[in-house]
Write an enzyme that holds these catalytic residues in place. Structure first.
Site: not given
Ligand code: F6R
Length: 620
Positions: A493, A113-114, A500, A87, A27, A516, A2, A615, A497
């Site tokens: 992971e 908030n909170g 990517e 939120w 946010r 292997h 929020c 995203k 990273k």
């Molecule tokens: C990696 C990344 C992607 C997401 C994947 C799933 O840094 O961001 O691999 O983890 O596209 O996205 P969500 O979690 O939004 O379903």
């Protein structure tokens, strides 16, 4: 998360507030609202959805009030008001639950908030005084309390209300009887004051008012601040007035939105302690003992089998979650990438609990996998960071990570939030099924609560050395990541990273599998990043590393503080605090995130998406 903005000054209040909310939009939120004084009356406009909806509601109100859409000058000499982007935590996404909230008489208004942890108890106390709340929120309870205590001094009423609140929160209150006054409280949530020329601001982030002033007064936890046209007074935790601690911010607007960090990704890496703490707090609410809670202890006791689906980073979080659920709660768990699961004719039964992990809540493969499982009779729980997302609508229940909006293209804070949320669920499953002794449960719970501190410590201690290392290895053509047990999701992971954001080829393997096949890729040029935190397989891992070194490759390791053997096998070791190896997933991933970050920056790459783009991956 929020956002709060408040204003006292000579400008047209709703314009300043609305613009402030725009600056806080990044946010994330699902509803918004403003309250301000105009022509001697309180006005309040709230709406669900984005700020465009709020803008239309404001324009409609102005047109109805005076026939004009907006006028740039203030209608009173001093105007004061508050605004909020919400939120949802307590109660659904409705206009009634949107902030600002008021007491029953409409005299007091607040934005908060909170989380107020004892709000149900307080609501009962108010009900005993014949004061009924009209929303489902904890914020309204605070407005009612302030009004209850009000006897002519808003700051005094706020102080009395704060004394009975527990939780973590920041809020700003205003009162009809003191129209030019705002009173703010900071209690483990950010709140900062902006001091302009004959005008004052208060907000959850400097970015909300940086356009108007760079003079800020930072508040400490427990402090109460009073904003009046005459100036700012801060009251310390004991109620003694203090002069505001003023400083000047020299960031530009862009940098300000990133809280002074050079990129969103770096900011988000640094936000991980907060994301973890917030997620754990939220999880306490969701997994709490409420009646009819599909995630309550009664229901969890009957779970016989679990399936976790997700993509990318969310899938990696699922791998860590599986280990915790199997180790602690002894429930068999299958983890699958959602895009495979949906096409492989999976066996799903009515007593299967399916978790769909998706930070955005919109990833098509994960949504399809969740729908398939639901159609086959399973209980489906969405684990998501996005209120109002499709995943929340498609699931039987929702577990929210509370990482705040993630703008950087690489998932960082959402990953650690997902992992801790799954751990909290695993501990609740263990509690319900009595699969762990009470002292072990308490020890793990305590370890979980200490993770924010641990992550902060790791960031502080490793950032500099990792940066130097990344700069040294910037042109390495290939990196191999290895791990065993809980070290494997971290390795996967870390490799994801790096590829990517820096476009460097990487691979990640269970260390025992290296011989292997992937061993053929090793040469003197190959950095091998090894996650060596699981003590129970450390000797095995060290022998895997001997094979790596026999090929002349260089080993970089993440290991537990105090582990002596690793130094003989690795050229460079980064240590993370000792705790349960599963909890260490959250600590060990941080150096790998920073490594990917600094390597990409050393290659002069842009690690962020275009600003303000949340995203959302909808690839099928
Ligand atoms: C990696 C990344 C992607 C997401 C994947 C799933 O840094 O961001 O691999 O983890 O596209 O996205 P969500 O979690 O939004 O379903």
């Amino acid at each position: 998360m929020c956002g709060i903005i408040g204003y006292v000054g000579y400008r047209r209040c709703q314009d300043v507030l609305f613009e402030g909310l725009k600056r806080l939009e990044y946010r994330g939120y699902d509803s918004a609202g403003l309250a301000w004084r105009e022509n001697g009356r309180f006005e309040c406009v709230r709406s669900i959805g984005n700020l465009e909806s709020l803008g239309s509601a404001l324009a409609a109100r102005s047109a109805a009030a005076d026939g004009s859409e907006s006028s740039p000058v203030a209608t009173a000499i001093v105007s004061a008001g508050i605004g909020h982007t919400r939120w949802a935590t307590h109660g659904g996404v409705t206009e009634r639950n949107a902030h600002p909230h008021s007491d029953w008489s409409g005299r007091v208004r607040i934005v908060l908030n909170g989380i107020i942890e004892n709000y149900l108890e307080l609501r009962d106390l108010l009900a005993a005084e014949m004061i009924q709340c009209s929303s489902e929120t904890d914020a309204e309870v605070v407005a009612q309390l302030i009004s209850f205590y009000y006897v002519g001094d808003l700051s005094d009423a706020v102080r009395r209300a704060v004394a009975v609140l527990s939780g973590h929160f920041a809020f700003v209150a205003m009162c009809d009887d003191e129209p030019e006054t705002l009173v703010g409280v900071r209690h483990e949530c950010p709140l900062v004051v902006g001091i302009g020329d004959r005008e004052l601001f208060i907000a959850s982030s400097i970015s909300a008012f940086i356009r108007h002033t760079r003079r800020v007064a930072v508040l400490h936890d427990g402090e109460i601040v009073v904003l009046r046209p005459a100036g700012v007074t801060v009251f310390d935790v004991d109620g003694f007035p203090q002069a505001p601690r003023e400083s000047k911010v020299d960031w530009d607007e862009d940098r300000c939105e990133k809280d002074g960090f050079e990129t969103f990704m770096l900011k988000e890496i640094h936000e991980q302690p907060t994301a973890i703490a917030e997620t754990l707090r939220q999880t306490r609410v969701t997994l709490g003992p409420a009646e009819n809670n599909p995630l309550g202890l009664d229901h969890l006791r009957d779970v016989r089998r679990m399936i976790i689906v997700g993509c990318g980073t969310s899938y990696h979080a699922g791998l860590a979650g599986r280990m915790a659920i199997e180790r602690w709660a002894r429930i068999p768990v299958e983890v699958d990438v959602a895009s495979e699961f949906r096409y492989r004719e999976p066996i799903v039964e009515p007593d299967t609990l399916v978790l769909g992990i998706t930070q955005s809540g919109e990833t098509a493969d994960t949504l399809a996998a969740m729908r398939l499982a639901r159609a086959q009779g399973a209980t489906v729980v969405a684990v998501t960071n996005a209120a109002g997302s499709q995943a929340t609508r498609d699931a039987d229940a929702v577990l929210f990570t509370r990482a705040g909006l993630e703008v950087g293209v690489a998932a960082t804070k959402t990953f650690v939030a997902q992992v801790v949320l799954l751990y909290a669920l695993a501990l609740n499953l263990a509690r319900a099924r009595e699969t762990l002794p009470t002292d072990r449960l308490a020890e793990l719970q305590r370890g979980l609560e200490l993770l924010p501190e641990g992550v902060e410590q790791v960031i502080e201690s490793v950032d500099g050395p990792i940066r130097e290392l990344a700069e040294r290895l910037v042109w390495s053509p290939f990196f191999l990541y290895l791990g065993r047990l809980s070290g494997l999701p971290v390795a996967l992971e870390g490799a994801l990273k790096l590829k990517e954001i820096s476009y460097v080829p990487t691979d990640a393997y269970a260390a025992g599998e290296m011989k292997h096949g992937p061993i053929a890729l090793l040469s003197r040029d190959t950095p091998v990043v090894c996650v060596a935190t699981e003590q129970r397989v450390l000797p095995k891992l060290l022998s895997n590393l001997s094979e790596v070194r026999a090929r002349g490759a260089r080993v970089l390791a993440v290991a537990t503080e105090g582990c002596k053997q690793i130094a003989e096998h690795a050229e460079h070791v980064v240590y993370v605090p000792a705790t349960d190896p599963l909890l260490q997933v959250v600590l060990a991933v941080v150096p790998l995130q920073l490594f990917a970050y600094h390597l990409a920056r050393a290659r002069a790459l842009n690690v962020d998406q275009p600003r303000n783009l949340a995203k959302t991956v909808t690839v099928e």
